[in-house]
Scaffold this motif. Structure first.
Motif, PDB file in Angstrom:
ATOM      1  N   UNK A   1      68.016  60.072  40.241  1.00 51.51           N
ATOM      2  CA  UNK A   1      69.503  60.142  40.561  1.00 51.51           C
ATOM      3  C   UNK A   1      69.721  60.024  42.147  1.00 51.51           C
ATOM      4  N   UNK A   2      70.616  59.341  42.464  1.00 50.68           N
ATOM      5  CA  UNK A   2      70.633  59.158  43.830  1.00 50.68           C
ATOM      6  C   UNK A   2      72.291  58.653  44.052  1.00 50.68           C
ATOM      7  N   UNK A   3      72.542  58.691  45.152  1.00 51.43           N
ATOM      8  CA  UNK A   3      74.069  58.608  45.554  1.00 51.43           C
ATOM      9  C   UNK A   3      74.178  57.481  46.712  1.00 51.43           C
ATOM     10  N   UNK A   4      74.817  56.442  46.550  1.00 47.25           N
ATOM     11  CA  UNK A   4      74.836  55.567  47.848  1.00 47.25           C
ATOM     12  C   UNK A   4      76.254  54.722  47.692  1.00 47.25           C
ATOM     13  N   UNK A   5      76.939  54.431  48.894  1.00 48.06           N
ATOM     14  CA  UNK A   5      77.935  53.608  48.920  1.00 48.06           C
ATOM     15  C   UNK A   5      78.793  53.699  47.816  1.00 48.06           C
ATOM     16  N   UNK A   6      79.299  55.169  47.463  1.00 49.27           N
ATOM     17  CA  UNK A   6      80.514  55.824  46.780  1.00 49.27           C
ATOM     18  C   UNK A   6      80.166  55.488  45.191  1.00 49.27           C
ATOM     19  N   UNK A   7      78.763  55.242  44.940  1.00 51.38           N
ATOM     20  CA  UNK A   7      78.260  54.962  43.635  1.00 51.38           C
ATOM     21  C   UNK A   7      76.915  56.140  43.468  1.00 51.38           C
ATOM     22  N   UNK A   8      77.026  56.450  42.144  1.00 49.19           N
ATOM     23  CA  UNK A   8      75.978  57.499  41.875  1.00 49.19           C
ATOM     24  C   UNK A   8      75.227  56.770  40.660  1.00 49.19           C
ATOM     25  N   UNK A   9      73.992  56.895  40.964  1.00 47.58           N
ATOM     26  CA  UNK A   9      72.917  55.960  40.037  1.00 47.58           C
ATOM     27  C   UNK A   9      72.138  56.879  39.198  1.00 47.58           C
ATOM     28  N   UNK A  10      72.022  56.920  37.924  1.00 45.38           N
ATOM     29  CA  UNK A  10      71.054  57.765  37.191  1.00 45.38           C
ATOM     30  C   UNK A  10      70.200  56.717  36.485  1.00 45.38           C
ATOM     31  N   UNK A  11      68.781  56.931  36.723  1.00 36.50           N
ATOM     32  CA  UNK A  11      67.781  56.044  36.004  1.00 36.50           C
ATOM     33  C   UNK A  11      66.708  56.831  35.157  1.00 36.50           C
ATOM     34  N   UNK A  12      66.554  56.712  34.010  1.00 33.07           N
ATOM     35  CA  UNK A  12      65.572  57.432  33.325  1.00 33.07           C
ATOM     36  C   UNK A  12      64.633  56.299  32.723  1.00 33.07           C
ATOM     37  N   UNK A  13      63.305  56.693  33.193  1.00 35.66           N
ATOM     38  CA  UNK A  13      62.079  55.607  32.647  1.00 35.66           C
ATOM     39  C   UNK A  13      61.206  56.125  32.007  1.00 35.66           C
ATOM     40  N   UNK A  14      60.721  55.485  30.978  1.00 34.76           N
ATOM     41  CA  UNK A  14      59.609  56.258  29.843  1.00 34.76           C
ATOM     42  C   UNK A  14      58.518  55.268  29.720  1.00 34.76           C
ATOM     43  N   UNK A  15      57.183  55.458  29.499  1.00 33.04           N
ATOM     44  CA  UNK A  15      56.181  54.723  29.135  1.00 33.04           C
ATOM     45  C   UNK A  15      55.944  54.501  27.611  1.00 33.04           C
ATOM     46  N   UNK A  16      57.287  54.700  26.800  1.00 33.37           N
ATOM     47  CA  UNK A  16      57.079  54.464  25.494  1.00 33.37           C
ATOM     48  C   UNK A  16      56.895  53.072  24.794  1.00 33.37           C
ATOM     49  N   UNK A  17      57.233  52.985  23.565  1.00 39.33           N
ATOM     50  CA  UNK A  17      57.068  51.674  22.880  1.00 39.33           C
ATOM     51  C   UNK A  17      58.039  50.726  23.278  1.00 39.33           C
ATOM     52  N   UNK A  18      59.176  51.157  23.855  1.00 35.07           N
ATOM     53  CA  UNK A  18      60.145  49.720  24.368  1.00 35.07           C
ATOM     54  C   UNK A  18      61.023  49.549  23.137  1.00 35.07           C
TER      55      UNK A  18
END
Length: 410
Positions: free
Chosen positions: A349-366
């Motif tokens: 989770x990060x916040x830059x330029x008046x936007x906040x971004x949440x990224x969830x990554x997993x090593x599953x089957x897709x």
């Protein structure tokens, strides 16, 4: 809004693209001539009483031409373009004429018709003229021998005609694909709703989603209070009534029974309190009192899949955004545990330029995608209600990376 159909790969020349290049020439000539005539005649008549009525009728005709071209692009090129909103119909001819004259869709359609004229000519050249020219060049050794009597030895002129013909022939599909991409981009840019209209539609859809979600939450809360908390409180009231009967003055106190009733009442009270805490946690999680910096690590700690957390949140966003992001993370982590088969995951989770971004990554089957039954479509709609977007990158075999991006301030 546009949607690309799945027919054909990027490297294949679809039959619709060739047909569009052929039949698009007469339509481009008619449309371009119409647009240029409207602009020219409108300028000439602008100083007369016929000028404004003429432009009004011409703009309505341009809207009809835009509908035709939208259907043609959708059917032959696979580019589904959302139709713009209908024109409002205020009372009075003057008011209606003003609406048409200030309609951005009609003016953008006129611009589209003008720009389609050179593209239509180039498309016809690429689809018809170039292949015919290639056939003439490649068959030049045969044509010359058919036209000239007597034997003719092969010479350098034969090779000089065949090689360029083959080169141009191999370039024809690429030329048609490039022009198809240009036509798609032009249609997306000028034939869809104006940006302001699209924004209004997005806000209306977001408002409807938010109202539906709030209604569902209220109904769910009412059901949980009726079936859960109310039932526990009724049971507690009955236990307290039995305790009061056991303490009646004319009855001999039964210490063992009283202790059992008091312990039951205490347990029922604890259950009711726990139930109320669970319900209030669904309304506003207590973990968010300390912000996402405290709430997200606590959320990942309860995940059955090990999750690495990386946070870069220098300041807290609006409470509505915090809540939306928290529930988004909770739902995505639940999906990881239920559907992905992953051994590990990562939350950033990060916040830059008046936007906040949440990224969830997993090593599953897709294989995750919007509309596949994992709740991602509903999640995307709820994020859109706070001007957020959801991006899914999940090729078969993994890894899966889902990103939610929202404004920090609403």
């Amino acid at each position: 809004m546009t949607e690309r159909s799945s027919g054909g790969t990027a490297g294949d020349l679809r039959s619709g693209e060739w047909i569009f290049a052929v039949v698009g020439l007469p339509l481009a000539l008619l449309g371009g001539g119409y647009a240029l005539a409207v602009l020219y005649a409108g300028a000439l008549l602008s100083l007369t009483v016929f000028g404004l009525p003429f432009v009004v009728v011409a703009l309505l005709g341009a809207r009809g031409a835009g509908t035709l071209h939208r259907r043609l692009v959708g059917r032959l090129l696979g580019e589904r373009i959302e139709a713009p909103a209908r024109l409002p119909r205020p009372a009075g001819l003057v008011a209606r004429g003003r609406v048409v004259l200030t309609d951005p869709v009609a003016w953008r359609t006129l611009l589209y018709l003008v720009l389609r004229l050179p593209l239509g000519v180039l498309g016809f050249v690429a689809a018809v003229v170039l292949p015919l020219g290639c056939g003439w060049l490649i068959g030049f050794p045969l044509w010359i021998r058919l036209l000239e009597p007597g034997p003719r030895p092969a010479g350098w002129l034969d090779a000089a005609s065949v090689v360029p013909g083959l080169v141009v022939l191999f370039a024809v599909p690429g030329s048609i694909r490039a022009l198809t991409a240009a036509n798609r981009g032009l249609a997306r840019l000028l034939l869809g709703p104006a940006r302001a209209q699209q924004r209004v539609r997005e806000l209306e859809a977001a408002r409807a989603t938010l109202l539906a979600e709030n209604t569902d939450q209220l109904r769910r809360l009412e059901r949980d209070l009726h079936d859960g908390t109310q039932a526990r409180l009724v049971a507690l009231a009955i236990t307290l009534s039995l305790t009061d009967d056991a303490l009646a003055p004319d009855a001999e106190p039964d210490t063992g029974r009283l202790r059992t009733l008091v312990e039951r009442a205490r347990g029922q009270t604890d259950d009711a309190i726990a139930e109320l805490r669970r319900l209030t946690r669904g309304i506003h999680p207590v973990a968010l009192d300390g912000g996402l910096g405290e709430a997200l690590p606590g959320l990942t700690a309860t995940s059955p899949v090990p999750v690495t957390v990386r946070l870069d949140l220098p300041e807290r966003p609006d409470p509505v955004v915090e809540r939306a992001l928290y529930f988004c993370a909770a739902e995505l982590l639940t999906n990881v545990a239920k559907h992905s088969g992953a051994r590990s995951a990562e939350l950033t989770a990060s916040a830059t330029d008046d936007r906040i971004r949440l990224t969830i990554r997993d090593d599953g089957r897709g294989g995750a995608a919007l509309g596949t039954g994992t709740g991602l479509t509903g999640l995307a709609e709820r994020l859109a209600a706070v001007d957020g977007v959801l991006k899914v990158d999940s090729p078969p075999g993994g890894p899966t990376m889902i990103t939610a991006e929202l404004p920090t301030r609403l």
